[in-house]
Design an enzyme around this catalytic site. Structure first.
Site, short mmCIF file in Angstrom:
data_model
loop_
_atom_site.label_atom_id
_atom_site.label_comp_id
_atom_site.label_asym_id
_atom_site.label_seq_id
_atom_site.Cartn_x
_atom_site.Cartn_y
_atom_site.Cartn_z
N ARG A 4 0.81 -1.24 0.00
CA ARG A 4 0.00 0.00 0.00
C ARG A 4 0.84 1.28 0.00
O ARG A 4 0.37 2.34 0.39
CB ARG A 4 -0.96 0.02 1.19
CG ARG A 4 -1.94 -1.13 1.18
CD ARG A 4 -3.12 -0.84 2.08
NE ARG A 4 -4.07 -1.94 2.03
CZ ARG A 4 -3.99 -3.02 2.78
NH1 ARG A 4 -3.02 -3.14 3.67
NH2 ARG A 4 -4.88 -3.96 2.67
N LYS A 28 2.94 11.47 -11.36
CA LYS A 28 2.16 10.55 -12.19
C LYS A 28 2.98 9.30 -12.42
O LYS A 28 4.10 9.38 -12.93
CB LYS A 28 1.85 11.20 -13.55
CG LYS A 28 0.64 12.10 -13.56
CD LYS A 28 0.30 12.46 -14.99
CE LYS A 28 -0.87 13.40 -15.08
NZ LYS A 28 -1.13 13.79 -16.48
N GLU A 44 -4.85 16.87 -11.98
CA GLU A 44 -5.32 17.27 -13.31
C GLU A 44 -6.83 17.51 -13.37
O GLU A 44 -7.52 16.99 -14.24
CB GLU A 44 -4.87 16.25 -14.37
CG GLU A 44 -4.83 16.89 -15.75
CD GLU A 44 -4.04 16.08 -16.78
OE1 GLU A 44 -3.05 15.43 -16.42
OE2 GLU A 44 -4.44 16.13 -17.95
N HIS A 46 0.30 18.20 -27.00
CA HIS A 46 0.11 16.76 -26.81
C HIS A 46 -1.17 16.21 -27.45
O HIS A 46 -1.26 15.00 -27.68
CB HIS A 46 0.12 16.40 -25.32
CG HIS A 46 1.50 16.45 -24.70
ND1 HIS A 46 2.27 17.60 -24.71
CD2 HIS A 46 2.26 15.51 -24.08
CE1 HIS A 46 3.42 17.35 -24.10
NE2 HIS A 46 3.44 16.09 -23.71
N HIS A 92 -0.35 12.84 -29.22
CA HIS A 92 -0.86 11.50 -28.88
C HIS A 92 -1.44 10.80 -30.11
O HIS A 92 -1.24 9.60 -30.30
CB HIS A 92 -1.91 11.60 -27.76
CG HIS A 92 -1.31 11.95 -26.43
ND1 HIS A 92 -1.99 12.63 -25.46
CD2 HIS A 92 -0.06 11.74 -25.94
CE1 HIS A 92 -1.20 12.81 -24.41
NE2 HIS A 92 -0.03 12.28 -24.68
N1 LIG Z 1 4.94 10.61 -15.33
C1 LIG Z 1 4.88 11.65 -16.12
O1 LIG Z 1 4.43 12.73 -15.73
C2 LIG Z 1 5.40 11.52 -17.52
C3 LIG Z 1 5.61 12.66 -18.30
C4 LIG Z 1 6.16 12.50 -19.56
C5 LIG Z 1 6.47 11.24 -20.03
N2 LIG Z 1 6.24 10.16 -19.24
C6 LIG Z 1 6.61 8.80 -19.69
O2 LIG Z 1 8.02 8.78 -19.86
C7 LIG Z 1 8.34 7.77 -20.82
C8 LIG Z 1 9.38 8.33 -21.76
O3 LIG Z 1 10.53 8.64 -21.01
P1 LIG Z 1 11.96 8.83 -21.68
O4 LIG Z 1 11.83 9.75 -22.83
O5 LIG Z 1 12.91 9.15 -20.60
O6 LIG Z 1 12.23 7.40 -22.33
P2 LIG Z 1 13.00 6.10 -21.82
O7 LIG Z 1 12.84 5.91 -20.37
O8 LIG Z 1 12.57 5.00 -22.71
O9 LIG Z 1 14.51 6.46 -22.14
C9 LIG Z 1 14.90 6.66 -23.47
C10 LIG Z 1 16.10 5.77 -23.84
O10 LIG Z 1 17.28 6.32 -23.24
C11 LIG Z 1 17.96 5.32 -22.49
N3 LIG Z 1 18.65 6.02 -21.41
C12 LIG Z 1 18.11 6.55 -20.31
N4 LIG Z 1 19.02 7.25 -19.64
C13 LIG Z 1 20.16 7.16 -20.33
C14 LIG Z 1 21.47 7.70 -20.15
N5 LIG Z 1 21.75 8.53 -19.15
N6 LIG Z 1 22.41 7.39 -21.05
C15 LIG Z 1 22.12 6.58 -22.12
N7 LIG Z 1 20.90 6.08 -22.36
C16 LIG Z 1 19.96 6.36 -21.46
C17 LIG Z 1 16.86 4.38 -22.07
O11 LIG Z 1 17.38 3.12 -21.72
C18 LIG Z 1 16.01 4.36 -23.33
O12 LIG Z 1 16.56 3.49 -24.28
C19 LIG Z 1 7.04 7.37 -21.49
O13 LIG Z 1 6.65 6.10 -21.03
C20 LIG Z 1 6.05 8.43 -21.03
O14 LIG Z 1 4.73 7.93 -20.92
C21 LIG Z 1 5.72 10.27 -18.00
#
Ligand SMILES: NC(=O)c1ccc[n+]([C@@H]2O[C@H](COP(=O)([O-])OP(=O)(O)OC[C@H]3O[C@@H](n4cnc5c(N)ncnc54)[C@H](O)[C@@H]3O)[C@@H](O)[C@H]2O)c1
Length: 361
Positions: free
Chosen positions: A118, A140, A241, A252, A256
């Site tokens: 939890r 989120k 939100e 977005h 999307h």
């Molecule tokens: N929670 C939120 O408010 C929120 C907001 C925006 C996006 N998101 C989510 O975030 C995700 C996208 O995140 P992202 O763009 O970070 O993608 P990701 O986590 O897939 O990372 C992108 C790539 O970079 C690699 N990587 C990460 N750090 C690295 C580093 N320091 N050096 C080398 N490679 C590295 C990862 O392994 C991956 O291959 C989506 O799932 C999206 O839905 C969430």
């Protein structure tokens, strides 16, 4: 070192720091211990990040779960694996889950922390620019369902976000630009965030292009700080939100649909967002909501940072519109758009004529 304090108005007791510092991962447990009473830690990471940064988090009280890399891994099967591992190592209620990675790892580890017994302490160590300016802030957390992105999740705030700007040095150019797209988004919505300070991120981005693109540490640190301040101002006012937080979705609504129609394969999220921002700026200019001067300034900024702004395919318009209408943010059958109406100001509108919406598609 820079610290941004995130406060949530609706949860009077709840606040947490975002520590932004070059090299802070070398002292990670110093900061973690200041913000959590955990005795044991489970680090969630992936096969790309573990070899780069895993060593820095190794200690006698820490176990790792190393998942495969990729957005498609943000699923309930891997969520279960995290929970299995937590049970196996007897993680207790006062212990902590640490996310070491980008948004995929952060969202999934955060959701595991939210549901394990939890809710246990959650520490974010974001390693992509996107995660450092966006996904690690605001609580989120989610995994994807085969019928939709982020369909299973929660609002769950971390105890600490630890951002080491050095991690950006191993990030590839495309992923760095993906993060820049979200950074630029904040510049266009800044005044609507109603932060206490005017950072003028738009000017900052125009004046510091070279050092940002060269990832110069001080400038990057300041850039991340401004974005975190802006997101934190929004989340403070509207954690779940119900209203204001929707402005973070600038660009977005189109993005999307673009991601969906290309099955999340052709563009990164940030690329879809920069195309989405261009489309919404086109719409705002053509409907006389903004001046030509501001339009030029916005498009120049996107171009100068080398972001992808043109959709290089011609989707079926009807299908595209139906996808927009099936987005989880659609209310009462109305598509919500966050539209610029003056410099650095946006507002929500939902009665835009279908032909105008589809003009740029
Ligand atoms: N929670 C939120 O408010 C929120 C907001 C925006 C996006 N998101 C989510 O975030 C995700 C996208 O995140 P992202 O763009 O970070 O993608 P990701 O986590 O897939 O990372 C992108 C790539 O970079 C690699 N990587 C990460 N750090 C690295 C580093 N320091 N050096 C080398 N490679 C590295 C990862 O392994 C991956 O291959 C989506 O799932 C999206 O839905 C969430």
């Amino acid at each position: 070192m820079t610290v941004v304090e995130v406060k949530i108005k609706a949860q009077k007791e709840s606040s947490y720091p975002i520590i932004i510092e070059q090299g802070c991962l070398d002292n990670a447990y110093k900061y973690i211990k200041q913000n959590s009473n955990a005795n044991k830690y489970l680090v969630v990471t992936n096969t790309t990040i573990f070899p780069l940064y895993g060593e820095k988090l190794k200690n006698d009280n820490t176990e790792f779960i190393i998942l495969p890399d990729g957005e498609e891994q943000k699923n309930t099967a891997n969520l279960n694996k995290i929970v299995d591992k937590a049970l196996e190592i007897k993680l207790e209620r006062k212990d902590a889950i640490i996310a070491l990675g980008g948004g995929v790892i952060g969202d999934m580890a955060g959701f595991a922390a939210a549901i394990y017994q939890r809710g246990i302490d959650f520490i974010q160590i974001p390693t992509t620019l996107l995660a450092q300016v966006d996904s690690s802030v605001g609580g989120k957390v989610a995994v994807n369902h085969k019928l939709g992105k982020n369909m299973i999740g929660a609002f769950y705030q971390p105890k600490l976000v630890l951002t080491d700007t050095n991690t950006l040095n191993t990030l590839d150019e495309r992923q760095f630009k993906t993060g820049l797209s979200e950074v630029i988004k904040y510049a266009f919505i800044e005044k609507s965030c109603m932060a206490k300070e005017d950072f003028n991120l738009l000017n900052f981005l125009e004046n510091n292009k070279k050092s940002i693109l060269n990832k110069e540490s001080e400038t990057i640190q300041e850039l991340i700080r401004i974005c975190c301040e802006l997101k934190s101002a929004v989340v403070n006012q509207d954690e779940k939100e119900k209203g204001l937080r929707a402005i973070l979705n600038f660009g977005h609504t189109y993005a999307h649909a673009i991601e969906n129609i290309t099955e999340y394969k052709r563009y990164t999220h940030g690329e879809a967002v920069s195309i989405g921002m261009k489309l919404i700026f086109d719409l705002a200019k053509e409907t006389n909501r903004i001046s030509n001067d501001y339009y030029e300034r916005a498009i120049n900024l996107l171009n100068n940072y080398g972001l992808v702004i043109n959709l290089d395919l011609k989707p079926n318009k009807e299908l595209f519109y139906n996808i927009m209408k099936s987005d989880k943010k659609v209310l009462n059958n109305n598509i919500n758009f966050i539209i610029p109406y003056a410099e650095r100001l946006v507002r929500k509108e939902n009665n835009i004529d279908k032909n105008i919406v589809l003009q740029g598609i």
